[in-house]
Design a protein around this motif. Sequence first.
Motif, mmCIF file in Angstrom:
data_model
loop_
_atom_site.group_PDB
_atom_site.id
_atom_site.type_symbol
_atom_site.label_atom_id
_atom_site.label_comp_id
_atom_site.label_asym_id
_atom_site.label_seq_id
_atom_site.Cartn_x
_atom_site.Cartn_y
_atom_site.Cartn_z
ATOM 1 N N UNK A 55 2.348 4.149 16.296
ATOM 2 C CA UNK A 55 3.203 3.439 15.325
ATOM 3 C C UNK A 55 4.308 4.376 14.830
ATOM 4 N N UNK A 69 -1.913 -1.618 17.057
ATOM 5 C CA UNK A 69 -1.276 -1.832 15.760
ATOM 6 C C UNK A 69 -0.031 -2.687 15.962
ATOM 7 N N UNK A 95 2.460 7.484 12.692
ATOM 8 C CA UNK A 95 1.031 7.414 12.991
ATOM 9 C C UNK A 95 0.865 7.558 14.505
ATOM 10 N N UNK A 114 -7.093 -2.642 9.992
ATOM 11 C CA UNK A 114 -6.020 -3.081 9.103
ATOM 12 C C UNK A 114 -6.598 -3.997 8.040
ATOM 13 N N UNK A 155 2.004 -6.160 13.913
ATOM 14 C CA UNK A 155 1.985 -7.275 12.967
ATOM 15 C C UNK A 155 3.148 -8.240 13.208
ATOM 16 N N UNK A 161 -1.344 -1.766 7.036
ATOM 17 C CA UNK A 161 -2.173 -0.735 7.652
ATOM 18 C C UNK A 161 -2.096 0.530 6.824
ATOM 19 N N UNK A 162 -1.796 1.619 7.501
ATOM 20 C CA UNK A 162 -1.747 2.908 6.833
ATOM 21 C C UNK A 162 -2.211 3.965 7.807
ATOM 22 N N UNK A 184 4.686 -2.446 13.358
ATOM 23 C CA UNK A 184 3.268 -2.090 13.338
ATOM 24 C C UNK A 184 2.621 -2.342 12.005
ATOM 25 N N UNK A 185 3.443 -2.335 10.937
ATOM 26 C CA UNK A 185 2.846 -2.541 9.622
ATOM 27 C C UNK A 185 3.816 -3.035 8.554
ATOM 28 N N UNK A 186 5.104 -2.947 8.800
ATOM 29 C CA UNK A 186 6.039 -3.368 7.750
ATOM 30 C C UNK A 186 6.287 -4.868 7.763
ATOM 31 N N UNK A 208 -5.802 3.533 9.468
ATOM 32 C CA UNK A 208 -6.253 2.301 10.137
ATOM 33 C C UNK A 208 -6.566 2.535 11.606
ATOM 34 N N UNK A 209 -6.217 3.707 12.128
ATOM 35 C CA UNK A 209 -6.594 4.011 13.520
ATOM 36 C C UNK A 209 -8.105 3.864 13.681
ATOM 37 N N UNK A 210 -8.845 4.420 12.749
ATOM 38 C CA UNK A 210 -10.304 4.338 12.845
ATOM 39 C C UNK A 210 -10.849 3.115 12.118
#
Lengths: 487, 410
Positions: free
Chosen positions: A379, B163, A374, A163, B165, A154-155, A417-419, A158-160
């Motif tokens: 996140x 969000x 985030x 992902x 993963x 993500x980053x 959430x993304x890692x 990515x809210x808007x």
Amino acid sequence: MVRPAVAPDLVHRMAAVVGAEHCISDPADLLVYECDGLTHGRTTPALVVLPATTDEVARVVKLASEAGLPIVPRGAGTGLSGGARPVPGCVVVGLSRMTRVLGVDLENGTIRVEPGVINLDVSRTVQAGGYYYAPDPSSQGVCTVGGNVAENSGGAHCLKYGFTVNHVLAARVVLDGGEVVDLGGPALDPPGYDLLAVLVGSEGMLGIATEVTLRLLRKPEATRTFFATFPSTDEAGAAVSGIIAAGILPAAIEMMDRLAIAAARAATGLDWPDVGAALLMDADGATAEVEHVSRRAVEIARAAGALEIRIPRDEAERQLMWKGRKCAFAAMGRISPNYLVEDGVIPRSEIARVLRDIGRLAEEAGLRVANVFHAGDGNLHPLVLYDARAPGEEERAAALGREILRLCVRYGGSITGEHGVGAEKAAAMADMFGPDDLETMARVRWGFDPRGRFNPGKVFPTPRLCGERPGPYQPHPLELAGQAERW
Amino acid sequence: MVALGREGTPADAILGVVPREVVEPATLDEAAEVLAACARDGRAVAFVGGGTELELGAPPRRLDVLLRTARLARVVEHAPADQIAVVEAGLPLGELQRRLRPHRQRLALDPPLAERATVGGVVAANAYGPRRHRFGAARDLVVGMSFVRADGVLAKGGGKVVKNVAGFDVPRLLVGSLGTLALIGTVTFRLHPLPEADRTVLVPMLDAGGLRALAAALGQAQLEPSAAAALLTGDGFQLALRFEGFPPGVAEQAQRLFALCERLGHGVEPLEEEGARAFWARHNAARSGGALRARLTFPRTGLEPAERLALRPLLASLGGAAAAIYPTLGVAFASGEPADPGAAARAVTEARAALAAAGGSLVVGAAPAEVRARVDPWGPPPPGLSLMRRVKAQLDPEERLAPGRFVGGI
């Protein structure tokens, strides 16, 4: 620990596929591949091969399959969950040589790349045409598209914009045994199961993507950014909730607490004040909409108790603000000898409560936790600060990190959430999913990879393999012997 | 073998196949019991929500039990501040939207027949409408799911936060799987705010080339409609662009569209509320009417050959033909009454060949039995078929969930 040997014959055959200089079996050279961005927990692979084409990947995978060896795919090795950490006796398939851009089609808004292409280079390739690639992990200057696909990266934005999974249109994938399959395609919804959706985020456990087609977006016409400070994370959290409740979808909305602000200040020299919390928000899109939205968000932040609102005068100042945010992890070195990066998700409405709970847990553990995250999608990235030289502190830090993840799950959130789950959080999966949930995921894996060839020991809370040790980083025997250094 | 429910009737048939019995569980646990019982006895099961996409796919090879989700219709949770809702599969989409509206939120999925279509069915069939242009399809809006497997095990994937993963994305795999992998039990959706302003602007006369060019120009001009849909009118198309958001933004975007159309030499017509409603109603009728319905996909730059070589010949084989094109997405929907089943089947096959050349496809969403007898609704086997079969074999090894309904006889 004795490193399992690879038959010399296999080394020769691998070298015949990729070239001797791209087939690494020398013990000293293998050390580079012992870990990824999660440096505690290392395993030396048996062999590293660096193929340059889909065909080479397929042949390498076939050879490893025939030899019965586990395969660990690797991009740039920037992952923070040990997803690219080798297992004993494995072949690491590094995709760093596959860096070609295979095709750009701006009219259809797509680009086809090899997996070793750096995330930011995708945007650089198409920026002259007014396009960009939306997913923007903080490591985007070094991480690869293949790694992004594996982790569903993500980053901040990515809210808007979503992902990686929302931006991958097709992939060529090498499966166990060397079978090559194309998933997705140039048009929407090819008939059949959406296997591409499950490939993205599968952490290298289903196969190796060797070509990826990405969706490009038109650069937004306008971006408006503001930085707001607050007495505490309570007011900042209320501002985030208020902005979202007003029907605003920011491109990004990031929160930092007092410690994180201090670290960023120390690292960048930004004149950020000593306050309890700060928000950094981007709104982007068509000009009139963005101006309206940004104005309203500022009003909401003021009403929620903002102390100060700063609007960058120009793009340079805006970039500087974002630099302050994006360097926050690295900046921790300024205020603490060591730190752990956590990655958990909570419902956005619970931010203030969870941050208070984290503060209480930190106090109980006698440690400091900096929060930079985030906020728009809840996140969290709690950074647990510790001093590895102080006896027992590292263990306490690791225990606090695990406790924070449990807190996230209790609030209805996620352990990552993304890692990614990787090697680090495999055990924590059991906090979030029951045996039946995990078994269903495992079945999907068996469908792709019936022998569990790819990246074993990740994601699933299975009994650990011999040689893998849970918990914080342990020095490698070579380090203890003074033959190697940690870098 | 114990009877699980009432006896099936022709009204319960899926594409002519009448189930032996019909069950309507009231809870997910009951649904799990039904599936566990079916597993014990080797009974084949299919799931039905509102039945709006029942004609998609092939008839089931066998059908012992039809499980209707009508009673699984609760909103389990709606967290307005977090913009998520957890809902049971049998809840009609229109009803969900009504429940969300007082909170000024919506699920940004707009397939036709929203009053009948259930959320589970919409997800299982991957049904969507023109707002996909901005908000994506079900796969982009589903953040979690609970489901009942073929063996009666209730499991879940994803979560309640957008969000996330953690673990493999089983929910996204179930999107579009047409009930062949598991029964969708509850779906957790990401919600969006209802826009403060909503305006539709009509470009009344475009040919396929003009449609493609205008769609491309929208991007160049950085116009950001929430939906773009064209309807067939004789030789040409009427394109409607919908702008949603805050009033100043919507007004500016509409103004800029007028300027763009003027520059390109197209007439343009802002629609009042009534006119906009009428256009979108016509769009929904074009999407949902007709004994034969087909969905054609193509890269968006390939709109002209897709129209000339696939869509037009297919429409020519139909009486009362209607068509809708989403030019920014590269999708066209054709519908009508096939006068001659052989001619319609030939048109489908030829359209498929033309679309396949550019990487597109044609899926038959509905067709009379005489047409079905001549063409596969899904077309030729896709490249990943053997992998799809292996995934299916893991989740439904005895092939009891809607056997034969899906791609390649899955």
